[in-house]
Design an enzyme around this catalytic site. Structure first.
Site, short mmCIF file in Angstrom:
data_model
loop_
_atom_site.label_atom_id
_atom_site.label_comp_id
_atom_site.label_asym_id
_atom_site.label_seq_id
_atom_site.Cartn_x
_atom_site.Cartn_y
_atom_site.Cartn_z
N ASP A 1 0.79 1.12 -8.71
CA ASP A 1 2.05 0.79 -8.04
C ASP A 1 3.17 0.48 -9.04
O ASP A 1 2.93 -0.04 -10.12
CB ASP A 1 1.84 -0.41 -7.11
CG ASP A 1 2.97 -0.55 -6.10
OD1 ASP A 1 3.61 0.48 -5.76
OD2 ASP A 1 3.22 -1.68 -5.66
N GLU B 1 -0.32 5.66 4.70
CA GLU B 1 1.05 5.23 5.04
C GLU B 1 2.11 5.93 4.20
O GLU B 1 3.28 5.96 4.56
CB GLU B 1 1.20 3.71 4.85
CG GLU B 1 0.45 2.85 5.86
CD GLU B 1 -1.06 2.86 5.68
OE1 GLU B 1 -1.53 2.96 4.52
OE2 GLU B 1 -1.78 2.79 6.69
N ASN B 2 1.71 6.49 3.05
CA ASN B 2 2.70 7.10 2.15
C ASN B 2 3.33 8.38 2.73
O ASN B 2 4.35 8.84 2.24
CB ASN B 2 2.11 7.36 0.76
CG ASN B 2 1.87 6.11 -0.07
OD1 ASN B 2 0.93 6.04 -0.87
ND2 ASN B 2 2.70 5.09 0.11
N ARG C 1 7.14 8.34 3.60
CA ARG C 1 8.22 8.38 2.59
C ARG C 1 9.07 9.63 2.82
O ARG C 1 8.67 10.54 3.55
CB ARG C 1 7.60 8.41 1.20
CG ARG C 1 6.89 7.10 0.91
CD ARG C 1 6.44 7.01 -0.53
NE ARG C 1 5.87 5.69 -0.78
CZ ARG C 1 5.73 5.14 -1.96
NH1 ARG C 1 6.11 5.80 -3.03
NH2 ARG C 1 5.21 3.95 -2.09
C1 IPE Z 1 0.07 1.30 -2.23
O1 IPE Z 1 1.36 1.26 -2.74
C2 IPE Z 1 -0.40 2.71 -2.10
C3 IPE Z 1 -0.65 3.41 -3.36
C4 IPE Z 1 -0.46 2.93 -4.56
C5 IPE Z 1 -1.18 4.74 -3.24
P1 IPE Z 1 2.64 1.21 -1.78
O2 IPE Z 1 3.81 1.08 -2.67
O3 IPE Z 1 2.61 2.36 -0.87
O4 IPE Z 1 2.35 -0.12 -0.97
P2 IPE Z 1 3.34 -1.16 -0.29
O5 IPE Z 1 4.29 -0.36 0.56
O6 IPE Z 1 4.05 -1.88 -1.39
O7 IPE Z 1 2.45 -2.08 0.47
C1 IPE Z 2 3.13 4.01 -6.60
O1 IPE Z 2 4.42 3.71 -6.93
C2 IPE Z 2 2.91 5.46 -6.21
C3 IPE Z 2 2.56 5.65 -4.81
C4 IPE Z 2 2.49 4.75 -3.88
C5 IPE Z 2 2.26 7.00 -4.38
P1 IPE Z 2 5.54 3.49 -5.84
O2 IPE Z 2 6.14 4.82 -5.52
O3 IPE Z 2 5.03 2.72 -4.69
O4 IPE Z 2 6.59 2.62 -6.67
P2 IPE Z 2 7.40 1.39 -6.16
O5 IPE Z 2 6.43 0.40 -5.62
O6 IPE Z 2 8.34 1.89 -5.11
O7 IPE Z 2 8.10 0.89 -7.38
MG MG Z 3 4.96 0.74 -4.24
#
Ligand code: IPE
Ligand code: IPE
Ligand code: MG
Length: 246
Positions: A26, A73-74, A77
């Site tokens: 993350d 949940e991703n 995005r």
């Molecule tokens: C968790 O990170 C999912 C992955 C790293 C794949 P997110 O950035 O999606 O989680 P939240 O939204 O902060 O809970």
């Molecule tokens: C983790 O980084 C990658 C995935 C969840 C796929 P993020 O994209 O969640 O990065 P932040 O949390 O928005 O900085």
């Molecule tokens: Mg994140």
């Protein structure tokens, strides 16, 4: 090529390392934003970090590494970001196909493959085939993975097996065998970089007794030294599993 000296690797190998480490990758987006770059630039650097940390964990004697790379949940995005994440995953798998045998790397996908593109699914079929011939370090690539989704799927299959006489009773040991992680030890250590203190639907069953290590470092800045720090902290924890201390 390993990122650190052979001597360092030998020193690390002498320490007690967890057999199974889970990491929530993350902070990619914030890493990019801080530099005035698009979020996707953070994902590209994050993918490189994933390769480096994977090799390091293998070299210090970790047996299983579960990496949370894309959650159920991703998908919520922006479509351009999802498309770029999928492109990077495709690239990762494509390159892994060449490297797995010489790197002694097994790749197992945890997650629902049905929503992935035909291209990614066919790359996964190839990694599955290579993995079946390799014994050694295993990466569980958690891709379109959700802890609740995994539990619901397991419950559905288990209940069906009981109804059709293939299983007797429903119990914890039996349930574990219906999860993606069937047969693996639970992670002793969960690491979440990026500063958030939550598990975001990762390995809900398997993390029941894991030690949690949260750190502000953003994933693209994460180094083998951060793994060492997490392991050192883990080794200082008092794991009681509900018992009282002697
Ligand atoms: C968790 O990170 C999912 C992955 C790293 C794949 P997110 O950035 O999606 O989680 P939240 O939204 O902060 O809970
Ligand atoms: C983790 O980084 C990658 C995935 C969840 C796929 P993020 O994209 O969640 O990065 P932040 O949390 O928005 O900085
Ligand atoms: Mg994140």
């Amino acid at each position: 090529m390993a990122l650190f000296s052979k001597k360092e690797a030998e020193r690390s190998a002498e320490r007690a390392v967890p057999r199974h480490i889970a990491i929530i990758l993350d902070g990619n987006g914030r890493w990019a934003k801080k530099r005035g770059l698009p979020r996707t630039a953070g994902h590209a650097v994050g993918a490189e970090t994933m390769r480096k940390i994977t090799r390091y964990c293998r070299d210090i004697g970790v047996e299983y590494l579960s990496l949370y790379v894309f959650s159920t949940e991703n998908w919520n995005r922006p479509p351009e970001e999802v498309a770029e994440l999928m492109r990077l995953l495709e690239k990762y798998l494509y390159e892994a196909i060449d490297d797995m045998a010489k790197e002694n790397l097994r790749i197992v996908i945890f997650g629902d493959k049905s929503r992935l593109s035909p291209k990614i699914r066919s790359l996964i079929e190839r990694t599955d085939e290579i993995t079946s011939h390799i014994e050694g370090f295993q990466v569980n690539l958690c891709l379109n993975y959700g802890g609740r989704d995994e539990i619901v799927r397991a419950a559905r299959r288990y209940a069906q097996d009981v109804a059709e006489g293939r299983a007797n009773d429903i119990d914890e040991a039996g349930f574990s065998q219906y999860l993606y992680s069937a047969g693996l030890p639970d992670p002793e250590l969960l690491i979440r970089p990026g500063g958030e203190m939550r598990t975001s639907n990762f390995l809900m069953w398997q993390l029941a007794y894991s030690e949690m290590y949260f750190v502000d470092t953003l994933w693209p800045d994460f180094t083998p030294h951060d793994i060492d720090k997490a392991i050192d902290e883990y080794l200082r924890r008092d794991r009681r599993f509900g018992k009282v201390k002697e």
